[in-house]
Design an enzyme around this catalytic site. Structure first.
Site, mmCIF file in Angstrom:
data_model
loop_
_atom_site.group_PDB
_atom_site.id
_atom_site.type_symbol
_atom_site.label_atom_id
_atom_site.label_comp_id
_atom_site.label_asym_id
_atom_site.label_seq_id
_atom_site.Cartn_x
_atom_site.Cartn_y
_atom_site.Cartn_z
ATOM 1 N N CYS A 117 0.816 -1.222 0.000
ATOM 2 C CA CYS A 117 0.000 0.000 0.000
ATOM 3 C C CYS A 117 0.848 1.271 0.000
ATOM 4 O O CYS A 117 0.348 2.350 -0.315
ATOM 5 C CB CYS A 117 -0.937 -0.003 1.201
ATOM 6 S SG CYS A 117 -2.037 -1.436 1.164
ATOM 7 N N HIS A 262 -4.026 6.808 1.878
ATOM 8 C CA HIS A 262 -4.229 5.495 1.264
ATOM 9 C C HIS A 262 -5.610 4.998 1.656
ATOM 10 O O HIS A 262 -6.015 5.082 2.819
ATOM 11 C CB HIS A 262 -3.146 4.526 1.752
ATOM 12 C CG HIS A 262 -3.506 3.098 1.514
ATOM 13 N ND1 HIS A 262 -3.828 2.634 0.264
ATOM 14 C CD2 HIS A 262 -3.648 2.047 2.362
ATOM 15 C CE1 HIS A 262 -4.135 1.340 0.361
ATOM 16 N NE2 HIS A 262 -4.023 0.967 1.625
ATOM 17 N N ASN A 292 -10.013 -1.247 -1.355
ATOM 18 C CA ASN A 292 -8.579 -0.991 -1.212
ATOM 19 C C ASN A 292 -7.859 -1.525 -2.450
ATOM 20 O O ASN A 292 -7.806 -2.731 -2.670
ATOM 21 C CB ASN A 292 -8.076 -1.699 0.060
ATOM 22 C CG ASN A 292 -6.592 -1.489 0.313
ATOM 23 O OD1 ASN A 292 -5.856 -1.027 -0.558
ATOM 24 N ND2 ASN A 292 -6.145 -1.839 1.513
#
Ligand code: COA
Length: 335
Positions: A117, A262, A292
């Site tokens: 990420c 994020h 995500n």
């Protein structure tokens, strides 16, 4: 020394929209649980029956869109940096695959980075350093993921499977003599003591053979996560990194035009916002639509923010990430 400025951004997501209700048919979960715990309403998945695609295919399209937005051609790219945790193959990396698919001239280097990420931020620091040092003038930075072919759509994998989506986004960074604009600073961190908290453990070079039927039966090929521990660290580390980069540049949180965290969980983003005492209009979230998307999440949100007219020349933009490794960081950019 030149500054690294964003010349263009672009994204690409598969057409197939997957609702929470669709996932609830495959495992013991519900739209209510997913929305309440994560804010996610839907995500995009590659349609493997209709049009199979790997992360490099998505990345190629996102990169093309970013080059178009920058008004540049494939021949202007001096360097490719590609971030993913879901590469098409064990090797070679997706960077060279994108190079070939875009017909970027032979000889242009292609880096592949594995920082999950935080991949886009890690790549941004590399691009920034290369450009400032005059090593490369125009860097194509891509974050791309196809998660859907690697998730366990069953009760055992439900904690992880409901949060991830497929997607891709890219940015072209270039050298500018305008000292007022561009990447002002980046702070990156890692703590490998937490490597096993969020991981996919198989296939593994530490095992011989790297994968067996027994391993597959235990689901070792799927990601596993200690969700609460990840959550706790994410809401601590992202504000910490943002405060660090702001302090170094004597910027107050109230002066930020936009923070793009994020997109891991809407509750994480909201907690980061509260800890930094930011107003709603200062934070951009789109996890509701995409889930995500790991290395693609920050550039995907950035591209949407740009297209919605949320950033103007001179605005202060902050990007922050946290993910597997653990890895985390923050970047301060004058748009
Ligand atoms: C995964 C996450 C959404 C879970 O939310 P949570 O509020 O911590 O939920 P809990 O762990 O308290 O689980 C609550 C219950 O829901 C259950 N549950 C887990 N996944 C579920 C799902 N998809 N649907 C329904 N119930 C689920 C759990 O088994 C648990 O049941 P129990 O109380 O009977 O044991 C959250 O921990 C999270 O977002 N963590 C960070 C994830 C992340 O960012 N990962 C990527 C790294 S960048």
């Amino acid at each position: 020394m030149p500054n690294a400025v964003f010349l263009g951004t672009g994204h690409f997501v598969p057409d197939r929209v997957v609702s929470n209700d669709e996932l609830a048919k495959l495992m013991d979960t519900s739209d209510e649980w997913i929305q309440q715990r994560t804010g996610i309403q839907q995500r995009r998945f590659v349609d493997f029956d209709k049009e199979p695609m790997g992360a490099s295919d998505l990345g190629t399209r996102a990169a093309r869109n970013a080059l178009d937005a920058a008004g540049m051609s494939k021949d202007d790219v001096d360097c490719i940096i590609y971030a993913t945790l879901s590469p098409d193959k064990a090797f070679p990396g997706d960077g060279v695959l994108v190079q070939a698919k875009l017909d970027i001239p032979a000889g242009v280097p292609a880096f592949d980075i594995r920082n999950q990420c935080s991949g886009f931020l890690y790549g941004l620091q590399m691009a920034n350093a290369f450009i400032r040092q005059g090593v490369y003038k125009n860097v194509l930075l891509i974050g791309s993921e196809v998660h859907s072919s690697g998730l366990e759509f069953a009760d055992r994998g439900r904690e992880v499977s409901v949060i991830f989506g497929d997607g891709s986004a890219a940015a072209v960074l270039g050298a500018s003599d305008d000292n007022e604009r561009g990447v002002l600073g980046i702070k990156l961190h890692a703590d490998g003591r937490f490597a096993e908290v969020l991981e996919t453990s198989c296939p593994s070079s530490a095992l011989n053979p790297r994968v067996t039927k027994e391993m597959l039966d235990t689901g070792a090929q799927y990601p596993r996560m200690q969700g609460k521990l990840v959550f706790k660290n994410a809401v601590q580390r992202m504000p910490e990194a943002v405060s660090e980069v702001l302090a170094e540049h004597h910027v107050e949180p109230r002066d930020i035009k936009l923070l793009i965290p994020h997109q891991a969980n809407l509750r994480i983003s909201e907690m980061v916002q509260r800890r930094l005492e930011l107003r709603d209009d200062q934070v951009f979230n789109n996890i509701q639509k995409y889930g995500n998307t790991t290395a693609a999440s920050i550039p995907l949100a950035l591209d949407e923010a740009v297209k919605e007219g949320r950033l103007h020349k001179g605005d202060l933009l902050v990007l922050t990430a946290f993910g597997a490794g653990f890895t985390w960081g923050a970047a301060l950019v004058r748009w």
